[in-house]
Design a protein around this motif. Structure first.
Motif, PDB file in Angstrom:
ATOM      1  N   HIS A  20     -60.594  69.569 -12.378  1.00 38.02           N
ATOM      2  CA  HIS A  20     -61.399  70.790 -12.294  1.00 38.02           C
ATOM      3  C   HIS A  20     -60.699  71.989 -12.910  1.00 38.02           C
ATOM      4  N   ASN A  21     -59.558  71.750 -13.498  1.00 35.68           N
ATOM      5  CA  ASN A  21     -58.800  72.863 -14.078  1.00 35.68           C
ATOM      6  C   ASN A  21     -58.934  72.867 -15.581  1.00 35.68           C
ATOM      7  N   ARG A  22     -58.779  74.055 -16.138  1.00 30.82           N
ATOM      8  CA  ARG A  22     -58.625  74.063 -17.586  1.00 30.82           C
ATOM      9  C   ARG A  22     -57.533  75.049 -17.939  1.00 30.82           C
ATOM     10  N   GLU A  23     -56.834  74.705 -19.005  1.00 25.43           N
ATOM     11  CA  GLU A  23     -55.750  75.578 -19.435  1.00 25.43           C
ATOM     12  C   GLU A  23     -56.346  76.665 -20.302  1.00 25.43           C
ATOM     13  N   ILE A  24     -56.095  77.913 -19.959  1.00 24.13           N
ATOM     14  CA  ILE A  24     -56.627  78.986 -20.796  1.00 24.13           C
ATOM     15  C   ILE A  24     -55.505  79.931 -21.227  1.00 24.13           C
ATOM     16  N   MET A  25     -55.706  80.507 -22.394  1.00 23.84           N
ATOM     17  CA  MET A  25     -54.735  81.465 -22.930  1.00 23.84           C
ATOM     18  C   MET A  25     -55.341  82.852 -22.801  1.00 23.84           C
ATOM     19  N   ILE A  26     -54.589  83.772 -22.200  1.00 19.35           N
ATOM     20  CA  ILE A  26     -55.070  85.133 -21.992  1.00 19.35           C
ATOM     21  C   ILE A  26     -54.292  86.070 -22.917  1.00 19.35           C
ATOM     22  N   ASP A  27     -55.011  86.817 -23.738  1.00 15.10           N
ATOM     23  CA  ASP A  27     -54.416  87.854 -24.602  1.00 15.10           C
ATOM     24  C   ASP A  27     -53.251  87.326 -25.440  1.00 15.10           C
ATOM     25  N   ASN A  28     -53.362  86.057 -25.796  1.00 18.18           N
ATOM     26  CA  ASN A  28     -52.281  85.470 -26.591  1.00 18.18           C
ATOM     27  C   ASN A  28     -50.913  85.643 -25.924  1.00 18.18           C
ATOM     28  N   LEU A  29     -50.908  85.667 -24.593  1.00 16.88           N
ATOM     29  CA  LEU A  29     -49.692  85.977 -23.842  1.00 16.88           C
ATOM     30  C   LEU A  29     -49.465  85.018 -22.680  1.00 16.88           C
ATOM     31  N   LEU A  30     -50.504  84.830 -21.873  1.00 19.97           N
ATOM     32  CA  LEU A  30     -50.358  84.021 -20.667  1.00 19.97           C
ATOM     33  C   LEU A  30     -51.164  82.736 -20.793  1.00 19.97           C
ATOM     34  N   ARG A  31     -50.468  81.619 -20.572  1.00 19.23           N
ATOM     35  CA  ARG A  31     -51.172  80.328 -20.555  1.00 19.23           C
ATOM     36  C   ARG A  31     -51.242  79.889 -19.099  1.00 19.23           C
ATOM     37  N   ILE A  32     -52.454  79.786 -18.579  1.00 21.42           N
ATOM     38  CA  ILE A  32     -52.574  79.463 -17.154  1.00 21.42           C
ATOM     39  C   ILE A  32     -53.491  78.267 -16.937  1.00 21.42           C
TER      40      ILE A  32
END
Ligand code: SF4
Length: 175
Positions: free
Chosen positions: A61-73
């Motif tokens: 149920h998770n997906r890896e997302i990149m925020i502002d080319n800074l945080l990978r969560i």
């Protein structure tokens, strides 16, 4: 204080989650890392952590997302939870503030009520994390410390602690 009125200055809070973590573990480690001296690629412990991350967590149920080319969560949209997987609880405070930083950053982008979960698969422990006024104030102090170390020309002196035994920079500091 980072926040003027209701506006946040993102240039003051834009750091990597790893930098928050390293600041708490050892400011010297942060200085190396933020000045382009990276030993993680040669560290068995870091490689083991990556393997654990890839293999031991149910990510359906998770997906890896990149925020502002800074945080990978790792984000679970249905529960509004950010997940972290860690090898051991040795640096628990650093893990907690790394995850709090993600929640804090996203909160300042308008994503309210996110929570965090740290999984320690080896010890089968799950720790839930919430941003509170107290830990948010502490996080802002930590971010000020991160900025100071990053902008410093001078590397903080080495101080031997038991953390050094598990540090990927041990060779650089002590051999
Ligand atoms: S080996 Fe010790 S002093 Fe050196 S960076 Fe790591 S934790 Fe800091």
């Amino acid at each position: 204080m980072i926040r003027p009125a209701d506006e946040i200055d993102f240039s003051l809070i834009r750091v990597r989650g790893t930098e928050v973590n390293y600041y708490i573990v050892c400011p010297r480690k942060l200085w190396f890392f933020s000045h382009g001296i990276e030993m993680e690629r040669t560290s068995d412990r870091v490689a083991l952590g990556r393997l654990l991350h890839e293999e031991s967590y149910p990510r359906a149920h998770n997906r890896e997302i990149m925020i502002d080319n800074l945080l990978r969560i790792d984000f679970n949209e249905s529960t509004g939870t950010i997940h972290e997987i860690k090898l051991s609880r040795s640096f628990e405070r650093a893990h907690v503030y790394q995850l709090l930083y993600y929640i804090y950053y996203l909160k300042n982008k308008g994503a309210e009520r996110l929570t965090g979960v740290i999984n320690y698969p080896k010890s089968k422990r799950v720790q839930r994390i919430d941003l509170t006024p107290e830990n948010e104030a502490e996080l802002e102090r930590i971010l000020a410390g991160v900025r100071e170390i990053k902008s410093s020309q001078k590397c903080p002196p080495a101080k031997y602690t038991r953390k050094c035994r598990k540090c990927s920079y041990e060779e650089l500091c002590w051999r």
